[in-house]
Design a protein around this motif. Structure first.
Motif, PDB file in Angstrom:
ATOM      1  N   VAL A   1       0.751  -1.367   0.029  1.00  0.00           N
ATOM      2  CA  VAL A   1      -0.138   0.090  -0.048  1.00  0.00           C
ATOM      3  C   VAL A   1       0.791   1.291   0.114  1.00  0.00           C
ATOM      4  CG1 VAL A   1      -1.803   1.383   1.503  1.00  0.00           C
ATOM      5  CG2 VAL A   1      -1.878  -1.180   1.175  1.00  0.00           C
ATOM      6  N   GLU A   2       0.564   2.112  -1.210  1.00  0.00           N
ATOM      7  CA  GLU A   2       1.477   3.275  -1.139  1.00  0.00           C
ATOM      8  C   GLU A   2       0.667   4.531  -0.496  1.00  0.00           C
ATOM      9  OE1 GLU A   2       4.480   3.913  -2.750  1.00  0.00           O
ATOM     10  OE2 GLU A   2       4.556   1.610  -3.443  1.00  0.00           O
ATOM     11  N   SER A   3      -0.705   4.596  -0.591  1.00  0.00           N
ATOM     12  CA  SER A   3      -1.348   5.657   0.155  1.00  0.00           C
ATOM     13  C   SER A   3      -2.749   4.808   0.542  1.00  0.00           C
ATOM     14  CB  SER A   3      -1.767   6.599  -0.965  1.00  0.00           C
ATOM     15  OG  SER A   3      -2.696   6.291  -1.756  1.00  0.00           O
ATOM     16  N   TRP A   4      -3.402   5.448   1.688  1.00  0.00           N
ATOM     17  CA  TRP A   4      -4.448   4.706   2.172  1.00  0.00           C
ATOM     18  C   TRP A   4      -5.433   5.663   2.718  1.00  0.00           C
ATOM     19  CZ3 TRP A   4      -6.600  -0.219   1.874  1.00  0.00           C
ATOM     20  CH2 TRP A   4      -7.433  -0.367   2.466  1.00  0.00           C
ATOM     21  N   GLU A   5      -6.594   5.797   2.289  1.00  0.00           N
ATOM     22  CA  GLU A   5      -7.778   6.694   2.892  1.00  0.00           C
ATOM     23  C   GLU A   5      -8.841   5.878   3.212  1.00  0.00           C
ATOM     24  OE1 GLU A   5      -6.668  10.923   0.996  1.00  0.00           O
ATOM     25  OE2 GLU A   5      -8.285   9.855   0.120  1.00  0.00           O
ATOM     26  N   CYS A   6      -9.695   5.912   4.232  1.00  0.00           N
ATOM     27  CA  CYS A   6     -11.145   5.388   3.983  1.00  0.00           C
ATOM     28  C   CYS A   6     -11.942   6.038   5.385  1.00  0.00           C
ATOM     29  CB  CYS A   6     -10.797   3.706   4.745  1.00  0.00           C
ATOM     30  SG  CYS A   6     -10.326   3.455   6.374  1.00  0.00           S
ATOM     31  N   GLY A   7     -13.060   6.054   5.001  1.00  0.00           N
ATOM     32  CA  GLY A   7     -14.051   6.658   5.848  1.00  0.00           C
ATOM     33  C   GLY A   7     -15.284   6.510   5.527  1.00  0.00           C
ATOM     34  N   TRP A   8     -16.378   7.090   6.553  1.00  0.00           N
ATOM     35  CA  TRP A   8     -17.774   7.130   6.269  1.00  0.00           C
ATOM     36  C   TRP A   8     -18.238   8.214   5.426  1.00  0.00           C
ATOM     37  CZ3 TRP A   8     -20.492   2.834   7.182  1.00  0.00           C
ATOM     38  CH2 TRP A   8     -20.049   1.956   8.232  1.00  0.00           C
ATOM     39  N   ASN A   9     -19.227   7.876   4.533  1.00  0.00           N
ATOM     40  CA  ASN A   9     -19.669   9.000   3.762  1.00  0.00           C
ATOM     41  C   ASN A   9     -20.540  10.097   4.661  1.00  0.00           C
ATOM     42  OD1 ASN A   9     -20.885  10.111   1.293  1.00  0.00           O
ATOM     43  ND2 ASN A   9     -22.807   9.095   1.921  1.00  0.00           N
ATOM     44  N   VAL A  10     -20.252  11.265   4.175  1.00  0.00           N
ATOM     45  CA  VAL A  10     -20.885  12.439   4.887  1.00  0.00           C
ATOM     46  C   VAL A  10     -22.314  13.022   4.281  1.00  0.00           C
ATOM     47  CG1 VAL A  10     -18.829  12.855   6.186  1.00  0.00           C
ATOM     48  CG2 VAL A  10     -19.295  14.070   3.976  1.00  0.00           C
ATOM     49  N   SER A  11     -22.384  12.542   3.197  1.00  0.00           N
ATOM     50  CA  SER A  11     -23.676  13.086   2.319  1.00  0.00           C
ATOM     51  C   SER A  11     -24.881  12.137   2.644  1.00  0.00           C
ATOM     52  CB  SER A  11     -23.190  12.882   0.640  1.00  0.00           C
ATOM     53  OG  SER A  11     -24.286  13.150  -0.041  1.00  0.00           O
ATOM     54  N   ASP A  12     -26.137  12.886   2.322  1.00  0.00           N
ATOM     55  CA  ASP A  12     -27.238  12.014   2.783  1.00  0.00           C
ATOM     56  C   ASP A  12     -27.911  11.873   1.397  1.00  0.00           C
ATOM     57  OD1 ASP A  12     -28.152  14.606   2.136  1.00  0.00           O
ATOM     58  OD2 ASP A  12     -29.430  14.855   4.025  1.00  0.00           O
ATOM     59  N   ARG A  13     -27.330  11.983   0.165  1.00  0.00           N
ATOM     60  CA  ARG A  13     -27.988  11.774  -0.990  1.00  0.00           C
ATOM     61  C   ARG A  13     -28.390  10.321  -1.106  1.00  0.00           C
ATOM     62  NH1 ARG A  13     -24.133  13.781  -5.439  1.00  0.00           N
ATOM     63  NH2 ARG A  13     -22.561  12.766  -4.305  1.00  0.00           N
TER      64      ARG A  13
ATOM     65  N   ILE B   1     -28.029   8.286  -3.209  1.00  0.00           N
ATOM     66  CA  ILE B   1     -27.409   7.386  -4.483  1.00  0.00           C
ATOM     67  C   ILE B   1     -26.066   7.259  -4.009  1.00  0.00           C
ATOM     68  CG2 ILE B   1     -28.610   8.168  -6.518  1.00  0.00           C
ATOM     69  CD1 ILE B   1     -26.019   9.852  -7.096  1.00  0.00           C
ATOM     70  N   ALA B   2     -25.663   7.774  -2.761  1.00  0.00           N
ATOM     71  CA  ALA B   2     -24.484   7.582  -2.153  1.00  0.00           C
ATOM     72  C   ALA B   2     -23.993   6.375  -1.474  1.00  0.00           C
ATOM     73  CB  ALA B   2     -24.386   9.029  -1.071  1.00  0.00           C
ATOM     74  N   TYR B   3     -22.882   5.863  -1.530  1.00  0.00           N
ATOM     75  CA  TYR B   3     -22.553   4.653  -0.743  1.00  0.00           C
ATOM     76  C   TYR B   3     -22.284   5.198   0.687  1.00  0.00           C
ATOM     77  CZ  TYR B   3     -22.720   1.390  -4.624  1.00  0.00           C
ATOM     78  OH  TYR B   3     -23.108   0.385  -5.724  1.00  0.00           O
ATOM     79  N   ASP B   4     -21.803   3.987   1.471  1.00  0.00           N
ATOM     80  CA  ASP B   4     -21.944   4.260   2.905  1.00  0.00           C
ATOM     81  C   ASP B   4     -20.499   4.562   3.393  1.00  0.00           C
ATOM     82  OD1 ASP B   4     -24.802   4.407   3.677  1.00  0.00           O
ATOM     83  OD2 ASP B   4     -24.669   2.114   3.074  1.00  0.00           O
ATOM     84  N   PHE B   5     -19.532   3.712   2.846  1.00  0.00           N
ATOM     85  CA  PHE B   5     -18.118   3.848   3.043  1.00  0.00           C
ATOM     86  C   PHE B   5     -17.376   3.560   2.152  1.00  0.00           C
ATOM     87  CE2 PHE B   5     -14.348   1.840   5.392  1.00  0.00           C
ATOM     88  CZ  PHE B   5     -14.103   2.503   6.409  1.00  0.00           C
ATOM     89  N   ALA B   6     -16.108   4.350   2.329  1.00  0.00           N
ATOM     90  CA  ALA B   6     -15.143   4.182   0.852  1.00  0.00           C
ATOM     91  C   ALA B   6     -13.778   3.884   1.255  1.00  0.00           C
ATOM     92  CB  ALA B   6     -15.147   5.662   0.274  1.00  0.00           C
ATOM     93  N   ILE B   7     -13.063   3.195   0.717  1.00  0.00           N
ATOM     94  CA  ILE B   7     -11.685   3.121   0.468  1.00  0.00           C
ATOM     95  C   ILE B   7     -10.877   3.738  -0.636  1.00  0.00           C
ATOM     96  CG2 ILE B   7      -9.549   1.518   0.835  1.00  0.00           C
ATOM     97  CD1 ILE B   7     -11.569  -0.272   2.319  1.00  0.00           C
ATOM     98  N   ASN B   8     -10.032   4.428  -0.634  1.00  0.00           N
ATOM     99  CA  ASN B   8      -9.247   5.266  -1.664  1.00  0.00           C
ATOM    100  C   ASN B   8      -7.817   4.882  -1.358  1.00  0.00           C
ATOM    101  OD1 ASN B   8      -8.374   6.603  -3.679  1.00  0.00           O
ATOM    102  ND2 ASN B   8      -8.913   8.509  -2.947  1.00  0.00           N
ATOM    103  N   SER B   9      -7.195   3.982  -2.069  1.00  0.00           N
ATOM    104  CA  SER B   9      -6.050   3.602  -1.906  1.00  0.00           C
ATOM    105  C   SER B   9      -4.975   3.279  -3.336  1.00  0.00           C
ATOM    106  CB  SER B   9      -5.874   2.086  -1.171  1.00  0.00           C
ATOM    107  OG  SER B   9      -6.506   1.274  -1.740  1.00  0.00           O
TER     108      SER B   9
END
Length: 97
Positions: free
Chosen positions: A38-50, A52-60
């Motif tokens: 893993v070179e970079s790692w971010e994850c967290g809960w969605n803050v939007s109430d739209r 169509i939004a997903y609930d949790f994301a990983i961006n790595s």
């Protein structure tokens, strides 16, 4: 370099404050530091109430396709993702950056 993006949607009736979900999110928060590829790692809960939004994301990111395979096969990755199968579905995108 390859971006590995994962979006999770909690199953109907599942809330993010359930202990199994809290534990699952904690597992992902720790995962980036456990896998050497893993070179970079971010994850967290969605803050939007739209709706169509997903609930949790990983961006790595990882160096290349071989590193992505090693990451996906790593025991820490397997352990972190396994609980999510019981309470969420997800989609992924892996693309060159």
């Amino acid at each position: 370099m390859i971006r590995h993006l994962v979006l999770f949607k909690l199953n109907e009736g599942v809330s993010r404050d359930e202990p199994r979900v809290v534990d699952g999110a904690r597992g992902f928060a720790e995962l980036g530091g456990l896998v050497p590829e893993v070179e970079s790692w971010e994850c967290g809960w969605n803050v939007s109430d739209r709706p169509i939004a997903y609930d949790f994301a990983i961006n790595s990111s990882v160096a290349d396709g071989d590193a992505l395979v090693r990451y996906l096969e790593h025991p820490a990755h397997q352990a972190a993702v396994a609980p999510w199968a019981g309470f969420a579905t997800w989609v992924i995108a892996d693309y060159e950056i």
